[in-house]
Design a protein around this motif. Sequence first.
Motif, PDB file in Angstrom:
ATOM      1  N   MET A 297       0.839  -1.181   0.000  1.00  0.00           N
ATOM      2  CA  MET A 297       0.000   0.000   0.000  1.00  0.00           C
ATOM      3  C   MET A 297       0.879   1.238   0.000  1.00  0.00           C
ATOM      4  SD  MET A 297      -1.716   0.099   3.751  1.00  0.00           S
ATOM      5  CE  MET A 297      -0.847   0.506   5.197  1.00  0.00           C
ATOM      6  N   LYS A 298       0.385   2.295  -0.592  1.00  0.00           N
ATOM      7  CA  LYS A 298       1.130   3.557  -0.656  1.00  0.00           C
ATOM      8  C   LYS A 298       0.783   4.397   0.573  1.00  0.00           C
ATOM      9  CE  LYS A 298       1.091   3.650  -5.651  1.00  0.00           C
ATOM     10  NZ  LYS A 298       2.405   3.789  -6.169  1.00  0.00           N
ATOM     11  N   ILE A 299       1.838   4.941   1.193  1.00  0.00           N
ATOM     12  CA  ILE A 299       1.642   5.774   2.383  1.00  0.00           C
ATOM     13  C   ILE A 299       2.513   7.022   2.302  1.00  0.00           C
ATOM     14  CG2 ILE A 299       1.052   3.850   3.908  1.00  0.00           C
ATOM     15  CD1 ILE A 299       4.029   4.325   5.036  1.00  0.00           C
ATOM     16  N   VAL A 300       2.174   7.985   3.137  1.00  0.00           N
ATOM     17  CA  VAL A 300       3.002   9.168   3.361  1.00  0.00           C
ATOM     18  C   VAL A 300       3.183   9.286   4.866  1.00  0.00           C
ATOM     19  CG1 VAL A 300       3.154  11.680   3.174  1.00  0.00           C
ATOM     20  CG2 VAL A 300       2.172  10.350   1.295  1.00  0.00           C
ATOM     21  N   ILE A 301       4.424   9.470   5.292  1.00  0.00           N
ATOM     22  CA  ILE A 301       4.731   9.684   6.706  1.00  0.00           C
ATOM     23  C   ILE A 301       5.175  11.124   6.854  1.00  0.00           C
ATOM     24  CG2 ILE A 301       6.141   8.989   8.672  1.00  0.00           C
ATOM     25  CD1 ILE A 301       6.649   6.323   7.151  1.00  0.00           C
ATOM     26  N   GLU A 302       4.520  11.866   7.732  1.00  0.00           N
ATOM     27  CA  GLU A 302       4.916  13.249   8.017  1.00  0.00           C
ATOM     28  C   GLU A 302       5.382  13.343   9.464  1.00  0.00           C
ATOM     29  OE1 GLU A 302       2.269  15.855   4.908  1.00  0.00           O
ATOM     30  OE2 GLU A 302       1.657  15.853   7.005  1.00  0.00           O
ATOM     31  N   PHE A 303       6.503  14.019   9.637  1.00  0.00           N
ATOM     32  CA  PHE A 303       7.084  14.247  10.965  1.00  0.00           C
ATOM     33  C   PHE A 303       6.874  15.714  11.333  1.00  0.00           C
ATOM     34  CE2 PHE A 303       9.329  10.719   9.056  1.00  0.00           C
ATOM     35  CZ  PHE A 303       9.338   9.787  10.078  1.00  0.00           C
ATOM     36  N   TYR A 304       6.488  15.964  12.577  1.00  0.00           N
ATOM     37  CA  TYR A 304       6.123  17.312  13.016  1.00  0.00           C
ATOM     38  C   TYR A 304       6.896  17.766  14.242  1.00  0.00           C
ATOM     39  CZ  TYR A 304       1.856  16.637  10.297  1.00  0.00           C
ATOM     40  OH  TYR A 304       0.959  16.406   9.297  1.00  0.00           O
ATOM     41  N   ARG A 305       7.071  19.063  14.333  1.00  0.00           N
ATOM     42  CA  ARG A 305       7.426  19.727  15.585  1.00  0.00           C
ATOM     43  C   ARG A 305       6.126  20.358  16.072  1.00  0.00           C
ATOM     44  NH1 ARG A 305      11.662  19.236  18.706  1.00  0.00           N
ATOM     45  NH2 ARG A 305      11.553  21.394  19.241  1.00  0.00           N
ATOM     46  N   ILE A 306       5.900  20.356  17.365  1.00  0.00           N
ATOM     47  CA  ILE A 306       4.674  20.919  17.942  1.00  0.00           C
ATOM     48  C   ILE A 306       5.069  22.015  18.926  1.00  0.00           C
ATOM     49  CG2 ILE A 306       2.586  20.461  19.278  1.00  0.00           C
ATOM     50  CD1 ILE A 306       2.870  17.514  18.331  1.00  0.00           C
ATOM     51  N   ARG A 307       4.508  23.212  18.709  1.00  0.00           N
ATOM     52  CA  ARG A 307       4.769  24.342  19.612  1.00  0.00           C
ATOM     53  C   ARG A 307       3.775  24.257  20.766  1.00  0.00           C
ATOM     54  NH1 ARG A 307       5.039  29.634  16.479  1.00  0.00           N
ATOM     55  NH2 ARG A 307       2.806  29.309  16.374  1.00  0.00           N
ATOM     56  N   LYS A 308       4.306  24.164  21.976  1.00  0.00           N
ATOM     57  CA  LYS A 308       3.461  23.952  23.154  1.00  0.00           C
ATOM     58  C   LYS A 308       2.522  25.118  23.452  1.00  0.00           C
ATOM     59  CE  LYS A 308       6.594  20.733  25.224  1.00  0.00           C
ATOM     60  NZ  LYS A 308       7.352  20.289  26.337  1.00  0.00           N
ATOM     61  N   GLN A 309       2.947  26.354  23.154  1.00  0.00           N
ATOM     62  CA  GLN A 309       2.143  27.520  23.491  1.00  0.00           C
ATOM     63  C   GLN A 309       0.774  27.493  22.822  1.00  0.00           C
ATOM     64  OE1 GLN A 309       5.264  27.478  22.362  1.00  0.00           O
ATOM     65  NE2 GLN A 309       6.425  29.276  23.009  1.00  0.00           N
ATOM     66  N   ASP A 310       0.721  27.080  21.555  1.00  0.00           N
ATOM     67  CA  ASP A 310      -0.547  27.147  20.827  1.00  0.00           C
ATOM     68  C   ASP A 310      -0.846  25.880  20.032  1.00  0.00           C
ATOM     69  OD1 ASP A 310       1.341  27.378  18.861  1.00  0.00           O
ATOM     70  OD2 ASP A 310       0.685  29.331  18.142  1.00  0.00           O
ATOM     71  N   ASP A 311      -0.081  24.814  20.271  1.00  0.00           N
ATOM     72  CA  ASP A 311      -0.280  23.522  19.612  1.00  0.00           C
ATOM     73  C   ASP A 311      -0.105  23.598  18.091  1.00  0.00           C
ATOM     74  OD1 ASP A 311      -0.713  20.741  19.990  1.00  0.00           O
ATOM     75  OD2 ASP A 311      -2.760  20.960  19.241  1.00  0.00           O
ATOM     76  N   ALA A 312       0.632  24.593  17.606  1.00  0.00           N
ATOM     77  CA  ALA A 312       0.899  24.706  16.165  1.00  0.00           C
ATOM     78  C   ALA A 312       1.812  23.560  15.737  1.00  0.00           C
ATOM     79  CB  ALA A 312       1.552  26.042  15.855  1.00  0.00           C
ATOM     80  N   HIS A 313       1.567  23.024  14.528  1.00  0.00           N
ATOM     81  CA  HIS A 313       2.349  21.922  13.978  1.00  0.00           C
ATOM     82  C   HIS A 313       3.135  22.402  12.765  1.00  0.00           C
ATOM     83  CE1 HIS A 313      -0.427  19.760  16.465  1.00  0.00           C
ATOM     84  NE2 HIS A 313       0.031  18.576  16.094  1.00  0.00           N
ATOM     85  N   ALA A 314       4.410  22.042  12.705  1.00  0.00           N
ATOM     86  CA  ALA A 314       5.253  22.366  11.551  1.00  0.00           C
ATOM     87  C   ALA A 314       5.870  21.071  11.032  1.00  0.00           C
ATOM     88  CB  ALA A 314       6.354  23.338  11.953  1.00  0.00           C
ATOM     89  N   VAL A 315       5.701  20.805   9.754  1.00  0.00           N
ATOM     90  CA  VAL A 315       6.265  19.605   9.145  1.00  0.00           C
ATOM     91  C   VAL A 315       7.777  19.785   9.008  1.00  0.00           C
ATOM     92  CG1 VAL A 315       6.300  18.141   7.085  1.00  0.00           C
ATOM     93  CG2 VAL A 315       4.132  19.114   7.879  1.00  0.00           C
ATOM     94  N   VAL A 316       8.539  18.824   9.547  1.00  0.00           N
ATOM     95  CA  VAL A 316      10.001  18.869   9.439  1.00  0.00           C
ATOM     96  C   VAL A 316      10.542  17.744   8.556  1.00  0.00           C
ATOM     97  CG1 VAL A 316      10.367  20.095  11.611  1.00  0.00           C
ATOM     98  CG2 VAL A 316      10.316  17.590  11.613  1.00  0.00           C
ATOM     99  N   GLY A 317       9.660  16.836   8.142  1.00  0.00           N
ATOM    100  CA  GLY A 317      10.064  15.761   7.254  1.00  0.00           C
ATOM    101  C   GLY A 317       8.853  15.058   6.673  1.00  0.00           C
ATOM    102  N   ARG A 318       9.017  14.567   5.445  1.00  0.00           N
ATOM    103  CA  ARG A 318       7.916  13.854   4.778  1.00  0.00           C
ATOM    104  C   ARG A 318       8.528  12.808   3.854  1.00  0.00           C
ATOM    105  NH1 ARG A 318       4.953  17.989   2.293  1.00  0.00           N
ATOM    106  NH2 ARG A 318       3.577  18.033   4.078  1.00  0.00           N
ATOM    107  N   GLU A 319       7.997  11.605   3.923  1.00  0.00           N
ATOM    108  CA  GLU A 319       8.456  10.511   3.067  1.00  0.00           C
ATOM    109  C   GLU A 319       7.246   9.770   2.517  1.00  0.00           C
ATOM    110  OE1 GLU A 319      11.664   9.388   2.176  1.00  0.00           O
ATOM    111  OE2 GLU A 319      12.260  11.306   3.027  1.00  0.00           O
TER     112      GLU A 319
END
Length: 80
Positions: free
Chosen positions: A1-23
Amino acid sequence: MKIVIEFYRIRKQDDAHAVVGREAMDVADLDAAIEMARSLAQSLDMPQRPDALVIFDESGRTLHSCAFDAALEQKERPSP
């Protein structure tokens, strides 16, 4: 099956997510996808250490997500 894995950093102050890697890749099943994600979390060259990951299928549906335990990661990594 085809998948995408995304890795995130999460900012604790406001729960914002930033993608730091994708495969994107083909795997046999969800267990293989989770194992691959764990391996990539340790070996993939990312600008920052991820706090969490999400695995999506080719339709964009979330198959798995998890946050990393910083204490556990420190135990798993050998000391320099």
